[in-house]
Design an enzyme around this catalytic site. Structure first.
Site: not given
Ligand code: COS
Length: 379
Positions: A124, A339, A362
Site C-alpha cells: 500500500t 455503562g 486487506e
Molecule cells: N488472482 C490472480 N490474478 C488476478 C486477480 C486474482 N485474485 N485479480 C485480478 N487479477 C489479474 C487480472 O486477471 C488481470 O490480468 P490481465 O491483465 O492479464 O488481464 C490483472 O490482474 C488486472 O486485474 P483487474 O483489471 O481486475 O484489476 P483492477 O485494477 O480492476 O483491480 C481490484 C481489481 C479492485 C479487485 C484490486 O485492485 C483490489 O483487490 N484492490 C484492493 C487492494 C487491497 O486489498 N488493498 C489493501 C492491501 S492491505 S495489504
C-alpha cells in the site's frame, strides 16, 4: 464444523496459550501501544509463525483450517497478536513459499517460521490503497541490482521484520496494474527506513508504520517470481490474506460474545440476571447466528484453498461477513454491558475498536463487495 484430532489439538494449544499468556497483557499493551515482542517470540516457539510454511523450510506445514483456528483463538483474546500472526503468515510467508525459488525459500522461510524475525508485505502507498495498481514506487535496473525509490504506508510488522516483500513499478511505460514487480528485501538494506509507528484507534499493539525507500539496491536474484507479474502475485496473496482477516474478525466476535454471555448471566437487574430478559437473549441469539455464519464461510474458504479449488470469492465473502459481524457483535456486547462496557474496565470496548480495522485492512468491505460482485457477473 467437523475438526480432525490434529486440528482440535492445535486449537486447544492456541486457546490455552491465549488464556494464559495473552489475557493478562491484552489491556495493557492496548493502552501503551507497545509491540509484545516476548509473546510473539513465544508464538514462534509454538509454531504459530510458521503455520503455512512447509516442514522442509522449518514450518509446521499445517492445513489452512489449523492455521485459521490459531488466528481465531489468539484474536479472541488479543487481536493485536492475531493480526501480527495473520500478516506474517499470509502476507509474508505464503508468497515466498508459493512464488520463491529454492534459494529464496531456504534463506527467508526458516528464520521467519522460527519467529527469529517477522516478514512483512509492502504494497500500500499513499495513492495506492483500494487502487492497488496505482503503485508509484519505482525499481530501475542497474547491472545486477534493482534500485528502488518510493514510499509505502500502513505496513504491518515492519519494525520487527527481517525482510519485506516490496512491490514496485519496473516498467514505467506500462499503465494501470501492468509493469509491477515484487522484490524480497532484507530490512537492513541501506536506504530503507521504517518510519514512526502509527498511533491507531485499535489493534494498538500491532506494529503499523510507513516505509521510505531511497536508492535501495536490491540484488536482481531477489526478484520474487517473474518480472512484471507483481499485480497478479499480490492479488493472489490478498485472496489468501482475506481468509486470515476473516479469522481475526471471527476471533474478535467470538471473544466479545464470550464476554457478553458471561456478563449477561451474572449481571442482575430488576431482581434477575439480564440474560433472562428477552431483549438481551435476542441480542445474544443474533450475535451467535452471525458468528456461526462467519465461521462457516471462513472455514469453507480454508477447505477450498486446501483442496486446490477456487476460493477467492468465498474468501472475500468470509472477510466481508466476518468483519461486519465483528462490528455488529462488539457493538451489541458493549450494549449488553451497558455503562461498564463503555469503560476500559471490560475488554469489549477494546474489541470494538480492534474490529474496525477488519472492515478496512486487506481490502475494505466495499472492495470485497466489488470482488464478490465480479465473480457473480462473470459466472
Ligand atoms: N488472482 C490472480 N490474478 C488476478 C486477480 C486474482 N485474485 N485479480 C485480478 N487479477 C489479474 C487480472 O486477471 C488481470 O490480468 P490481465 O491483465 O492479464 O488481464 C490483472 O490482474 C488486472 O486485474 P483487474 O483489471 O481486475 O484489476 P483492477 O485494477 O480492476 O483491480 C481490484 C481489481 C479492485 C479487485 C484490486 O485492485 C483490489 O483487490 N484492490 C484492493 C487492494 C487491497 O486489498 N488493498 C489493501 C492491501 S492491505 S495489504
Amino acid at each position: 464444523m467437523q475438526l480432525n484430532e490434529n486440528q482440535k489439538m492445535i486449537r486447544q494449544i492456541a486457546r490455552d496459550f491465549a488464556r494464559k499468556k495473552l489475557a493478562p497483557i491484552a489491556a495493557e499493551i492496548d493502552r501503551t501501544g507497545e509491540f509484545p515482542l516476548a509473546t510473539v517470540k513465544e508464538m514462534g516457539a509454538l509454531g504459530f509463525l510458521g503455520m503455512t510454511v512447509p516442514e522442509q523450510y522449518g514450518g509446521i506445514g499445517a492445513d489452512l483450517t489449523s492455521y485459521a483456528l490459531v488466528v481465531e483463538e489468539v484474536s479472541a483474546v488479543c487481536a493485536s497478536h492475531g493480526l501480527t500472526v495473520a500478516a506474517h503468515n499470509s502476507l509474508g510467508c505464503w508468497p515466498i513459499a508459493q512464488l520463491g525459488n529454492e534459494e529464496q525459500k531456504n534463506r527467508f522461510l526458516p528464520p521467519a517460521a522460527a519467529g527469529e524475525s517477522l516478514l512483512s508485505f509492502g504494497l500500500t502507498e499513499a495513492g495506492a490503497g483500494s487502487d492497488a495498481g496505482g503503485t508509484r514506487t519505482t525499481a530501475v535496473r542497474d547491472g545486477d541490482h534493482w534500485v528502488l525509490n518510493g514510499s509505502k504506508m500502513w505496513i504491518t510488522n515492519s519494525h520487527y521484520a527481517g525482510a519485506l516483500i516490496i512491490t514496485a513499478k519496473t516498467d514505467p511505460e506500462a499503465t494501470g496494474s501492468r509493469g509491477i514487480s515484487a522484490f524480497l528485501m532484507p530490512t537492513d538494506t541501506p536506504g530503507f527506513t521504517v518510519e514512526k509507528k502509527e498511533d491507531k484507534l485499535g489493534m494498538r499493539a500491532s506494529d503499523t508504520a510507513p516505509l521510505t525507500l531511497e536508492n535501495v539496491r536490491v540484488p536482481a536474484d531477489l526478484l520474487l517470481g517473474e518480472e512484471g507479474e507483481g499485480f497478479k502475485y499480490f492479488m493472489m496473496t490478498l485472496d489468501g490474506g482475506r481468509i486470515s482477516i476473516a479469522a481475526v474478525a471471527l476471533g474478535i466476535a467470538v471473544g466479545a460474545y464470550r464476554a457478553a454471555l458471561e456478563y449477561a448471566k451474572k449481571r442482575e437487574q430488576f431482581g434477575r440476571p439480564i440474560a433472562r430478559f428477552q431483549a438481551v437473549r435476542f441480542m445474544l441469539a443474533d450475535m451467535a447466528t452471525q458468528i456461526q455464519a462467519s465461521r462457516l464461510l471462513t472455514y469453507e474458504s480454508c477447505r477450498l484453498k486446501d483442496n486446490g479449488q477456487p476460493y477467492a470469492q468465498m474468501a472475500a465473502m468470509a472477510k466481508l461477513h466476518a468483519s461486519e459481524t465483528a462490528m455488529f457483535v462488539t457493538d451489541k456486547a458493549i450494549q449488553i454491558h451497558g455503562g461498564y462496557g463503555y469503560t476500559t474496565e471490560y475488554p469489549v470496548e477494546r474489541m470494538y475498536r480492534d474490529a474496525k480495522l477488519c472492515t478496512i485492512g486487506e481490502g475494505t468491505s466495499e472492495i470485497q463487495r466489488m470482488v464478490i460482485g465480479r465473480y457473480e457477473l462473470d459466472a
